[in-house]
Structures are given as C-alpha cells and as structure tokens.
Motif scaffolding. Structure first.
Motif, mmCIF file in Angstrom:
data_model
loop_
_atom_site.group_PDB
_atom_site.id
_atom_site.type_symbol
_atom_site.label_atom_id
_atom_site.label_comp_id
_atom_site.label_asym_id
_atom_site.label_seq_id
_atom_site.Cartn_x
_atom_site.Cartn_y
_atom_site.Cartn_z
ATOM 1 N N LEU A 37 47.104 51.691 40.946
ATOM 2 C CA LEU A 37 47.707 51.957 39.641
ATOM 3 C C LEU A 37 46.857 52.990 38.914
ATOM 4 C CD1 LEU A 37 48.594 48.332 38.489
ATOM 5 C CD2 LEU A 37 50.123 50.039 39.508
ATOM 6 N N PRO A 38 47.444 53.701 37.968
ATOM 7 C CA PRO A 38 46.660 54.691 37.188
ATOM 8 C C PRO A 38 45.513 54.009 36.439
ATOM 9 C CG PRO A 38 49.013 54.994 36.839
ATOM 10 C CD PRO A 38 48.866 53.695 37.586
ATOM 11 N N SER A 48 41.633 45.458 43.582
ATOM 12 C CA SER A 48 42.752 45.968 44.369
ATOM 13 C C SER A 48 43.981 45.960 43.471
ATOM 14 C CB SER A 48 42.995 45.094 45.611
ATOM 15 O OG SER A 48 44.090 45.584 46.352
ATOM 16 N N ASP A 49 44.259 47.121 42.867
ATOM 17 C CA ASP A 49 45.286 47.193 41.837
ATOM 18 C C ASP A 49 46.637 46.650 42.277
ATOM 19 O OD1 ASP A 49 43.641 48.411 39.923
ATOM 20 O OD2 ASP A 49 43.911 50.367 40.853
ATOM 21 N N PHE A 50 47.009 46.943 43.509
ATOM 22 C CA PHE A 50 48.356 46.580 43.933
ATOM 23 C C PHE A 50 48.460 45.129 44.371
ATOM 24 C CE2 PHE A 50 52.547 48.192 44.987
ATOM 25 C CZ PHE A 50 52.623 49.282 44.143
ATOM 26 N N TYR A 51 47.332 44.425 44.426
ATOM 27 C CA TYR A 51 47.349 43.014 44.837
ATOM 28 C C TYR A 51 48.050 42.163 43.780
ATOM 29 C CZ TYR A 51 45.634 38.627 46.797
ATOM 30 O OH TYR A 51 45.549 37.380 47.368
ATOM 31 N N GLY A 52 47.522 42.202 42.570
ATOM 32 C CA GLY A 52 48.142 41.441 41.495
ATOM 33 C C GLY A 52 49.511 41.969 41.124
ATOM 34 N N SER A 53 49.718 43.272 41.317
ATOM 35 C CA SER A 53 51.003 43.883 40.981
ATOM 36 C C SER A 53 52.141 43.280 41.800
ATOM 37 C CB SER A 53 50.953 45.393 41.218
ATOM 38 O OG SER A 53 49.948 45.999 40.447
ATOM 39 N N ILE A 54 51.844 42.891 43.034
ATOM 40 C CA ILE A 54 52.872 42.295 43.885
ATOM 41 C C ILE A 54 53.392 41.001 43.270
ATOM 42 C CG2 ILE A 54 53.322 41.220 46.128
ATOM 43 C CD1 ILE A 54 53.166 44.263 46.221
ATOM 44 N N ALA A 55 52.479 40.178 42.758
ATOM 45 C CA ALA A 55 52.891 38.917 42.125
ATOM 46 C C ALA A 55 53.770 39.195 40.912
ATOM 47 C CB ALA A 55 51.659 38.104 41.720
ATOM 48 N N VAL A 56 53.406 40.204 40.140
ATOM 49 C CA VAL A 56 54.198 40.566 38.962
ATOM 50 C C VAL A 56 55.578 41.075 39.375
ATOM 51 C CG1 VAL A 56 54.353 42.105 36.970
ATOM 52 C CG2 VAL A 56 52.150 41.081 37.586
ATOM 53 N N ILE A 57 55.627 41.903 40.418
ATOM 54 C CA ILE A 57 56.901 42.438 40.907
ATOM 55 C C ILE A 57 57.804 41.305 41.380
ATOM 56 C CG2 ILE A 57 57.966 43.790 42.758
ATOM 57 C CD1 ILE A 57 55.550 45.707 42.535
#
Length: 203
Positions: free
Chosen positions: A199-200, A150-159
């Motif tokens: 994510l791409p 789930s690409d946007f899962y880890g992205s949230i932590a980074v954001i």
C-alpha cells in the motif's frame, strides 16, 4: 449459524496450525514452544472474536478446535515438514498462512453478520479474527507482527469483510459466493506476495 462456518473454521485452524508450526521451527522452539505457537496462531483470533461477541470461545466449549490443532501438528511432524528446505518451508508457510487468513476472515465476517453487526463491525470482527492469533504468536517470539510490516496481509482481511458486507446487503451469501470470495482472496494474497505489492506509504 450457517453450517459452512464450521467448515471454514476447521480449514483456518489447520492452515494456521501449520504456519504456527513452521514459525516455531524457524525460531528453534522446543516441543512446548511449538505447541504454544501453533495454538496461539490457530485459536487466538477466534478466542478474541468470541470475547467480543460476548460468547464462550469455541476453543473452550467444542472439542474440534483442539483436536484439529493437535492432529495437524502430529501430521506435520509425521511428514517431517520441519526438515524441508528453507525455501520450501517459506512457501509452505506463505500458502498455509494465506489460507488461514482468508478462512478466519470469512468466519469472522459470518459471525458478525449473524450477530447483526453493521458494516464497520463486520470489518473489525473479520480483521481481528484473521490477524489476532498471528499477532499474539509474533509478540510471543519477539517479532514485529506480520500485519504491521506486510501491507497486503491485513488488507486481505479487510477486502474479505467488505465483500461479505456487500453480499449481505444484497442478501447473496451462499456456498458459491463464499467459495468464490475465498479463492479470489487467496489468489490475490499470493500474487501480492509474489510481486511484493504494498500500500502507499506516507513519506
């Protein structure tokens, strides 16, 4: 340590305990399996985080993490969350997992800032705190970790970590900015899940 760290930590433990409980029910685990899955999800990331910070894990030195975990599981059992329909359980899992993800991203970022880590350290500690427990849980039940599919899962932590890094840079971390960041990140994750944002990928 900021006083709001404990509040965010409790929210994260409650939310991740519920998501771990629901994952355990989905995989037909027994009572011990439910307890282990919930504990790994709720406490695993924090234990890894504290090990990196070279300090005794909160889960081993304070009573509230374990008490919060047990109380949440008991409440989930009393309210029979395991008997909800599959659709309701799915959304309950998504919401609780999102809240836990954001809450633990915040605690990781706060502790990294408190330890005077640089920007990279804030991102890494926030990420590990947020996803470490879920990864341990998924490995235990022989599933591909959510953060990998789930690409946007880890992205949230980074954001979240990037936002806190910038807030620290401008010395603007307070209750208002923490709550605003939390609400924004939760909404972003839920919208991303609903709309299946990714994510791409390299093809």
């Amino acid at each position: 340590m900021p006083e709001y760290f404990i509040f965010a930590d409790i929210i994260g433990i409650v939310a991740f305990s519920i998501s771990g409980f629901l994952i355990a029910i989905k995989n037909n685990l027994d009572i011990l399996g439910i307890l282990i899955a919930s504990a790994l999800t709720a406490l695993g990331g924090g234990i890894i985080r504290d090990a990196i910070l070279n300090s005794a894990p909160f889960a081993f030195t304070s009573l509230y993490p374990a008490l919060t975990l047990i109380a949440t599981i008991l409440i989930a059992y009393v309210f029979k969350l395991y008997k909800e329909s599959s659709i309701e359980r799915k959304w309950m899992f998504v919401v609780s997992d999102t809240i836990g993800l954001v809450a633990f991203s915040i605690t990781g970022a706060l502790l990294a800032i408190n330890a005077e880590y640089n920007f990279f350290g804030i991102v890494i500690l926030s990420f590990i705190t947020a996803v470490g427990g879920g990864v341990a849980r998924d490995i235990m039940i022989n599933e591909v970790p959510t953060v990998l599919i789930s690409d946007f899962y880890g992205s949230i932590a980074v954001i979240v970590a990037l936002i806190f890094g910038l807030l620290e840079l401008f010395d603007y971390i307070n209750e208002f900015t923490i709550i605003t960041t939390a609400l924004f990140s939760i909404a972003l994750r839920l919208v991303a899940y609903k709309k299946a944002w990714h994510l791409p990928k390299l093809n």
